[in-house]
Design a protein around this motif. Sequence first.
Motif, PDB file in Angstrom:
ATOM      1  N   MET A   1       0.245  14.669 -10.278  1.00 49.87           N
ATOM      2  CA  MET A   1      -0.738  14.008  -9.418  1.00 49.87           C
ATOM      3  C   MET A   1      -0.029  12.964  -8.551  1.00 49.87           C
ATOM      4  O   MET A   1       0.740  12.152  -9.077  1.00 49.87           O
ATOM      5  N   PRO A   2      -0.259  12.982  -7.244  1.00 50.40           N
ATOM      6  CA  PRO A   2       0.374  11.980  -6.375  1.00 50.40           C
ATOM      7  C   PRO A   2      -0.061  10.574  -6.778  1.00 50.40           C
ATOM      8  O   PRO A   2      -1.143  10.358  -7.307  1.00 50.40           O
ATOM      9  N   SER A   3       0.824   9.630  -6.521  1.00 49.27           N
ATOM     10  CA  SER A   3       0.509   8.231  -6.803  1.00 49.27           C
ATOM     11  C   SER A   3       0.085   7.561  -5.507  1.00 49.27           C
ATOM     12  O   SER A   3       0.919   7.208  -4.676  1.00 49.27           O
ATOM     13  N   TYR A   4      -1.222   7.400  -5.308  1.00 48.01           N
ATOM     14  CA  TYR A   4      -1.743   6.814  -4.074  1.00 48.01           C
ATOM     15  C   TYR A   4      -1.735   5.296  -4.166  1.00 48.01           C
ATOM     16  O   TYR A   4      -1.978   4.709  -5.217  1.00 48.01           O
ATOM     17  N   GLN A   5      -1.502   4.674  -3.028  1.00 45.57           N
ATOM     18  CA  GLN A   5      -1.539   3.227  -2.939  1.00 45.57           C
ATOM     19  C   GLN A   5      -2.787   2.738  -2.207  1.00 45.57           C
ATOM     20  O   GLN A   5      -3.120   1.554  -2.257  1.00 45.57           O
ATOM     21  N   GLY A 110      -5.946  -2.124  -8.154  1.00 46.41           N
ATOM     22  CA  GLY A 110      -4.779  -2.406  -7.332  1.00 46.41           C
ATOM     23  C   GLY A 110      -4.586  -1.538  -6.118  1.00 46.41           C
ATOM     24  O   GLY A 110      -3.563  -1.660  -5.424  1.00 46.41           O
ATOM     25  N   LEU A 111      -5.539  -0.652  -5.793  1.00 47.04           N
ATOM     26  CA  LEU A 111      -5.427   0.173  -4.599  1.00 47.04           C
ATOM     27  C   LEU A 111      -6.036  -0.550  -3.407  1.00 47.04           C
ATOM     28  O   LEU A 111      -7.002  -1.298  -3.541  1.00 47.04           O
ATOM     29  N   ARG A 112      -5.463  -0.327  -2.227  1.00 45.29           N
ATOM     30  CA  ARG A 112      -6.037  -0.859  -1.002  1.00 45.29           C
ATOM     31  C   ARG A 112      -7.110   0.109  -0.511  1.00 45.29           C
ATOM     32  O   ARG A 112      -7.082   1.314  -0.815  1.00 45.29           O
ATOM     33  N   THR A 113      -8.038  -0.384   0.269  1.00 45.38           N
ATOM     34  CA  THR A 113      -9.131   0.454   0.769  1.00 45.38           C
ATOM     35  C   THR A 113      -9.333   0.224   2.260  1.00 45.38           C
ATOM     36  O   THR A 113      -8.983  -0.830   2.798  1.00 45.38           O
ATOM     37  N   GLY A 114      -9.919   1.215   2.912  1.00 44.41           N
ATOM     38  CA  GLY A 114     -10.208   1.060   4.331  1.00 44.41           C
ATOM     39  C   GLY A 114     -11.209   2.085   4.808  1.00 44.41           C
ATOM     40  O   GLY A 114     -11.524   3.058   4.108  1.00 44.41           O
ATOM     41  N   VAL A 115     -11.726   1.856   6.001  1.00 50.48           N
ATOM     42  CA  VAL A 115     -12.657   2.784   6.615  1.00 50.48           C
ATOM     43  C   VAL A 115     -12.118   3.169   7.988  1.00 50.48           C
ATOM     44  O   VAL A 115     -11.551   2.341   8.708  1.00 50.48           O
ATOM     45  N   ILE A 116     -12.244   4.446   8.323  1.00 47.65           N
ATOM     46  CA  ILE A 116     -11.892   4.958   9.647  1.00 47.65           C
ATOM     47  C   ILE A 116     -13.122   5.680  10.168  1.00 47.65           C
ATOM     48  O   ILE A 116     -13.547   6.684   9.578  1.00 47.65           O
ATOM     49  N   ARG A 161      -2.200  -1.360   9.432  1.00 48.97           N
ATOM     50  CA  ARG A 161      -2.940  -2.539   8.983  1.00 48.97           C
ATOM     51  C   ARG A 161      -2.837  -2.761   7.476  1.00 48.97           C
ATOM     52  O   ARG A 161      -2.952  -3.890   6.994  1.00 48.97           O
ATOM     53  N   LEU A 162      -2.628  -1.673   6.740  1.00 46.02           N
ATOM     54  CA  LEU A 162      -2.490  -1.781   5.282  1.00 46.02           C
ATOM     55  C   LEU A 162      -1.044  -1.981   4.849  1.00 46.02           C
ATOM     56  O   LEU A 162      -0.784  -2.297   3.684  1.00 46.02           O
ATOM     57  N   GLY A 163      -0.093  -1.763   5.773  1.00 44.02           N
ATOM     58  CA  GLY A 163       1.313  -1.832   5.413  1.00 44.02           C
ATOM     59  C   GLY A 163       1.735  -0.656   4.554  1.00 44.02           C
ATOM     60  O   GLY A 163       2.609  -0.782   3.687  1.00 44.02           O
ATOM     61  N   MET A 164       1.124   0.511   4.804  1.00 39.69           N
ATOM     62  CA  MET A 164       1.389   1.715   4.025  1.00 39.69           C
ATOM     63  C   MET A 164       1.937   2.820   4.925  1.00 39.69           C
ATOM     64  O   MET A 164       1.844   2.754   6.150  1.00 39.69           O
ATOM     65  N   THR A 165       2.495   3.853   4.301  1.00 44.00           N
ATOM     66  CA  THR A 165       2.832   5.069   5.017  1.00 44.00           C
ATOM     67  C   THR A 165       1.692   6.062   4.804  1.00 44.00           C
ATOM     68  O   THR A 165       0.922   5.944   3.841  1.00 44.00           O
ATOM     69  N   PRO A 166       1.557   7.072   5.664  1.00 40.34           N
ATOM     70  CA  PRO A 166       0.507   8.077   5.446  1.00 40.34           C
ATOM     71  C   PRO A 166       0.583   8.737   4.077  1.00 40.34           C
ATOM     72  O   PRO A 166      -0.451   9.045   3.468  1.00 40.34           O
ATOM     73  N   ALA A 167       1.793   8.949   3.587  1.00 35.85           N
ATOM     74  CA  ALA A 167       1.942   9.600   2.285  1.00 35.85           C
ATOM     75  C   ALA A 167       1.372   8.762   1.145  1.00 35.85           C
ATOM     76  O   ALA A 167       1.071   9.285   0.070  1.00 35.85           O
ATOM     77  N   ASP A 168       1.215   7.469   1.369  1.00 39.79           N
ATOM     78  CA  ASP A 168       0.643   6.577   0.354  1.00 39.79           C
ATOM     79  C   ASP A 168      -0.870   6.698   0.255  1.00 39.79           C
ATOM     80  O   ASP A 168      -1.473   6.149  -0.676  1.00 39.79           O
ATOM     81  N   CYS A 169      -1.492   7.381   1.239  1.00 37.57           N
ATOM     82  CA  CYS A 169      -2.946   7.285   1.411  1.00 37.57           C
ATOM     83  C   CYS A 169      -3.685   8.576   1.096  1.00 37.57           C
ATOM     84  O   CYS A 169      -3.279   9.677   1.490  1.00 37.57           O
ATOM     85  N   LEU A 170      -4.809   8.421   0.426  1.00 34.14           N
ATOM     86  CA  LEU A 170      -5.790   9.489   0.252  1.00 34.14           C
ATOM     87  C   LEU A 170      -6.895   9.264   1.267  1.00 34.14           C
ATOM     88  O   LEU A 170      -7.365   8.136   1.429  1.00 34.14           O
ATOM     89  N   ALA A 186      -1.596  13.849  10.050  1.00 35.35           N
ATOM     90  CA  ALA A 186      -0.997  12.512  10.118  1.00 35.35           C
ATOM     91  C   ALA A 186      -0.123  12.216   8.901  1.00 35.35           C
ATOM     92  O   ALA A 186       0.576  11.213   8.879  1.00 35.35           O
ATOM     93  N   GLY A 187      -0.169  13.088   7.885  1.00 37.13           N
ATOM     94  CA  GLY A 187       0.668  12.924   6.701  1.00 37.13           C
ATOM     95  C   GLY A 187      -0.043  12.444   5.466  1.00 37.13           C
ATOM     96  O   GLY A 187       0.597  12.145   4.449  1.00 37.13           O
ATOM     97  N   MET A 188      -1.379  12.365   5.517  1.00 32.04           N
ATOM     98  CA  MET A 188      -2.159  11.937   4.364  1.00 32.04           C
ATOM     99  C   MET A 188      -2.611  13.134   3.538  1.00 32.04           C
ATOM    100  O   MET A 188      -2.595  14.269   4.014  1.00 32.04           O
ATOM    101  N   THR A 189      -3.027  12.874   2.307  1.00 35.28           N
ATOM    102  CA  THR A 189      -3.749  13.867   1.520  1.00 35.28           C
ATOM    103  C   THR A 189      -5.234  13.688   1.826  1.00 35.28           C
ATOM    104  O   THR A 189      -5.720  12.549   1.853  1.00 35.28           O
TER     105      THR A 189
END
Length: 254
Positions: A1-5, A110-116, A161-170, A186-189
């Motif tokens: 399982m990927p480790s999402y940030q 400990g995960l960051r969250t956002g809305v698009i 804005r989150l200081g993350m890479t796309p691979a870090d994000c679900l 964009a490189g996200m899951t």
Amino acid sequence: MPSYQAVLFDFFGTLTHSVQRGAAHLRTAELLGCSTATLYEVLNRTFYERATGRLGNAEATMRWVCAQAGVHPSDHAVRAAVASRHRAVRADTRLRADAVPVLATLRHRGLRTGVISDCTHELPAFLPQLAIAPLLDARVFSVQVGRCKPDPALYLTACQRLGMTPADCLYVGDGGSQELTGAERAGMTAVRLAAPDLAGHMVFNADRDWRGPTLGSLREVLDVVGITDLAGVATEAVGVGAATGVAGVGGPAG
């Protein structure tokens, strides 16, 4: 399982229930001097033009809509229609019951969250009033970025804005605006929310050919990131709702 940030969410139909235009829009049409059918036809075919923000502020956009509808209301009527639409589109949408608990749980772990969101001017104006607002680390609105999904600019702006890479994000969405395909490019899951109520959801440019993972409820996002329950965050979630006066309403879809 990927480790999402981080977990990024679509707004309409994802953090909210299915959206359809309600009766409150009748007043907007009356103020503009056109039929609701005409207003809806214009709104439907111009969503992406309006959602880029390139037509100006809410009042300028309303004047442009009037021109498309072939009506010429007074300045006072236009301003009143802007206020009417704001009230109407906010009334159209209700936050899902698990939106606050899920967001609170993610942050608690400990995960960051956002809305698009692909949206017009109303959502940025009143999202700060919603119970989810303090639980979002990033808010990316098409009307402010000047691009709509599936343009990578929206996803990359959220990452920046989150200081993350796309691979870090679900990324979680119902599939409107080809958002899931866009997130993956964009490189996200990406995972699709296919809650039962979305059968009647108002959606533009749906991601109909996407065949990735599908969730039946927003709460299942926790399973995807490896969180088994909501334990330890019930008090935080309730506190957020009380502090913001949660009314369960959201913003515009079109």
